[in-house]
Design a protein around this motif. Sequence first.
Motif, PDB file in Angstrom:
ATOM      1  N   MET A   2       0.848  -1.188   0.000  1.00 28.41           N
ATOM      2  CA  MET A   2       0.000   0.000   0.000  1.00 28.41           C
ATOM      3  C   MET A   2       0.887   1.242   0.000  1.00 28.41           C
ATOM      4  N   GLU A   3       0.393   2.295  -0.600  1.00 28.82           N
ATOM      5  CA  GLU A   3       1.144   3.549  -0.673  1.00 28.82           C
ATOM      6  C   GLU A   3       0.967   4.352   0.609  1.00 28.82           C
ATOM      7  N   LYS A   4       2.070   4.843   1.141  1.00 28.50           N
ATOM      8  CA  LYS A   4       2.062   5.658   2.356  1.00 28.50           C
ATOM      9  C   LYS A   4       1.908   7.131   1.972  1.00 28.50           C
ATOM     10  N   PHE A  21     -10.689   5.121  -4.595  1.00 29.71           N
ATOM     11  CA  PHE A  21      -9.611   4.587  -3.771  1.00 29.71           C
ATOM     12  C   PHE A  21     -10.060   4.450  -2.322  1.00 29.71           C
ATOM     13  N   PHE A  22      -9.258   3.745  -1.547  1.00 26.37           N
ATOM     14  CA  PHE A  22      -9.466   3.593  -0.110  1.00 26.37           C
ATOM     15  C   PHE A  22      -8.291   4.235   0.612  1.00 26.37           C
ATOM     16  N   ILE A  23      -8.583   4.830   1.772  1.00 26.84           N
ATOM     17  CA  ILE A  23      -7.523   5.420   2.583  1.00 26.84           C
ATOM     18  C   ILE A  23      -7.700   4.975   4.029  1.00 26.84           C
ATOM     19  N   LEU A  24      -6.616   4.499   4.624  1.00 26.73           N
ATOM     20  CA  LEU A  24      -6.601   4.024   6.002  1.00 26.73           C
ATOM     21  C   LEU A  24      -5.811   5.000   6.859  1.00 26.73           C
ATOM     22  N   CYS A  40      -6.618  -4.477   5.379  1.00 26.40           N
ATOM     23  CA  CYS A  40      -6.512  -3.591   4.211  1.00 26.40           C
ATOM     24  C   CYS A  40      -5.455  -4.098   3.235  1.00 26.40           C
ATOM     25  N   GLN A  41      -4.335  -4.563   3.764  1.00 28.31           N
ATOM     26  CA  GLN A  41      -3.260  -5.088   2.913  1.00 28.31           C
ATOM     27  C   GLN A  41      -3.752  -6.308   2.134  1.00 28.31           C
ATOM     28  N   SER A  42      -4.454  -7.198   2.799  1.00 27.44           N
ATOM     29  CA  SER A  42      -4.985  -8.393   2.134  1.00 27.44           C
ATOM     30  C   SER A  42      -6.018  -8.004   1.075  1.00 27.44           C
ATOM     31  N   PHE A  43      -6.902  -7.076   1.417  1.00 29.70           N
ATOM     32  CA  PHE A  43      -7.907  -6.577   0.475  1.00 29.70           C
ATOM     33  C   PHE A  43      -7.227  -5.968  -0.745  1.00 29.70           C
ATOM     34  N   PHE A  44      -6.217  -5.149  -0.520  1.00 27.16           N
ATOM     35  CA  PHE A  44      -5.456  -4.509  -1.588  1.00 27.16           C
ATOM     36  C   PHE A  44      -4.842  -5.561  -2.518  1.00 27.16           C
ATOM     37  N   MET A  51      -5.158   1.623  -2.655  1.00 25.45           N
ATOM     38  CA  MET A  51      -5.255   1.689  -1.198  1.00 25.45           C
ATOM     39  C   MET A  51      -4.045   2.453  -0.685  1.00 25.45           C
ATOM     40  N   VAL A  52      -4.299   3.505   0.068  1.00 28.58           N
ATOM     41  CA  VAL A  52      -3.219   4.293   0.661  1.00 28.58           C
ATOM     42  C   VAL A  52      -3.432   4.336   2.173  1.00 28.58           C
ATOM     43  N   TYR A  53      -2.365   4.660   2.896  1.00 27.36           N
ATOM     44  CA  TYR A  53      -2.514   4.772   4.341  1.00 27.36           C
ATOM     45  C   TYR A  53      -1.736   5.962   4.878  1.00 27.36           C
TER      46      TYR A  53
END
Length: 107
Positions: A2-4, A21-24, A40-44, A51-53
């Motif tokens: 996932m992108e930070k 997109f999704f953001i955590l 989230c990582q598994s979903f991504f 997916m970013v966090y």
Amino acid sequence: MMEKISSIEQFNQILQNEKDFFILKHSLTCPISSAAYSACQSFFENEHVKMVYVPIQETRETSNHIAEAFNTRHESPQVFHVKNGEPVWNTSHSRITERALKEANTK
């Protein structure tokens, strides 16, 4: 991976450039957040979605900016599904599961 996101500028750029997109918002010290990050990582990895966090301890200003931008109360962990610059779904804490993310992605 996932992108930070580390800055408000990065958040604004993704908000402007990405349609879906999704953001955590992720706490680096919380076990509940660690479980949410894993979901989230598994979903991504399985769904191939954007997916970013945001690690909140490192980027508190960015995390607070997201809460303001999305007109929500700051929580951690917290995940948003964003479409066309607007949050269409969010949840927090132990409700962040791979299943919940998949369901949100189909709406």
